[in-house]
Design a protein around this motif. Sequence first.
Motif, PDB file in Angstrom:
ATOM      1  N   LEU A 256       3.122 -11.529   6.766  1.00 24.29           N
ATOM      2  CA  LEU A 256       4.169 -11.594   5.737  1.00 24.29           C
ATOM      3  C   LEU A 256       4.303 -10.251   5.034  1.00 24.29           C
ATOM      4  N   LEU A 257       3.186  -9.657   4.669  1.00 19.91           N
ATOM      5  CA  LEU A 257       3.214  -8.376   3.961  1.00 19.91           C
ATOM      6  C   LEU A 257       3.641  -7.240   4.879  1.00 19.91           C
ATOM      7  N   SER A 258       3.309  -7.348   6.159  1.00 19.06           N
ATOM      8  CA  SER A 258       3.701  -6.282   7.093  1.00 19.06           C
ATOM      9  C   SER A 258       5.209  -6.246   7.314  1.00 19.06           C
ATOM     10  N   ALA A 259       5.877  -7.383   7.077  1.00 15.02           N
ATOM     11  CA  ALA A 259       7.328  -7.457   7.269  1.00 15.02           C
ATOM     12  C   ALA A 259       8.101  -6.938   6.066  1.00 15.02           C
ATOM     13  N   ALA A 260       7.406  -6.754   4.921  1.00 15.55           N
ATOM     14  CA  ALA A 260       8.079  -6.290   3.708  1.00 15.55           C
ATOM     15  C   ALA A 260       8.298  -4.783   3.771  1.00 15.55           C
ATOM     16  N   LEU A 261       9.328  -4.322   3.083  1.00 18.51           N
ATOM     17  CA  LEU A 261       9.596  -2.891   3.020  1.00 18.51           C
ATOM     18  C   LEU A 261       8.490  -2.198   2.238  1.00 18.51           C
TER      19      LEU A 261
END
Length: 322
Positions: A256-261
Amino acid sequence: MAEIVLEAKNLKKHFPVTRGLIFMKQVGAVKAVDGIDFTIRRGETFGLVGESGCGKTTTTRLILLLERITCGSILFEGKDISKLTGPGLKRYRSSVQPVFQDPYSSLSPRLRVKDIIAEPIVENRSMPSSQIVHRVAELLEMVGLNPHSGEMYPHEFSGGQRQRIAVARAISINPTLVVLDEPVSALDVSIQAQIMNLLKRIQNQLELTYLLIAHDLAVVRHMSDKVGVMYLGKIVETGPSEDLYRSPAHPYTKALLSAALPSHPDGRRDEIILSGEVPSPLNPPPGCRFHPRCPEVMPVCADEEPAMRILGDGRMVVCHRV
């Protein structure tokens, strides 16, 4: 340590699925929320984050008593809210106020702004008309609007201004807990920061407690003291915001965090691509619900549901690998 304001224990909400027109028969249940636990302490902001359909909004509807609890309990200041009646129920409803996602549909188009803000005061407090007028003007000023704008209707305001009005209505009777359901997702990016800063300022000023529901990870990080990550009706990881964002422990939180900008345009990140689709809550997979998509899956994940494990930094993680 601050006292606990709200506590969910093994909270479940299953929506029955029926078949037939005359002789309806239940053939299954959508497990929207399926056994979650979390606590919110006085004065803190607890952020609940996850993909669409993970059960965040259903959780808020249970807290606001808009849905009946299937199993488990929600304790508000130590009292089970499902057992409240009469004056106790009225006190609870006035102590927990919502700010909804869409500022265009959450305000009545037929009422002037002053009447929208005054409505909770009239229903829950015994105050003379002159004091109510003064209180409404005070609230409008508090959220950054001209007190004279109370004579106007919602359609005369922008989206950001409408959300300020919704905040004024929510805090009009000095609640203990404010439920923020995606409070800035319908607003322009330029306005989002203004509303978030307004909410934080009011929280400090009035010593409010917030439950923040959001899918925008940057919003959750900026606003929250503590974060819970939901996946398919379950909370898979909780912990202090900065610790969770700095070193996520659950594979889903990592993805989830890796997909955030990134916070900086030149910032580097290792993107994690999840395979497949989110399973149906009508027929969730056995064992760990994330195992069909997990890049770190083990054989035990498909058979045995992992237990909640407590880490040294105050975080709790539901994963066999931890």
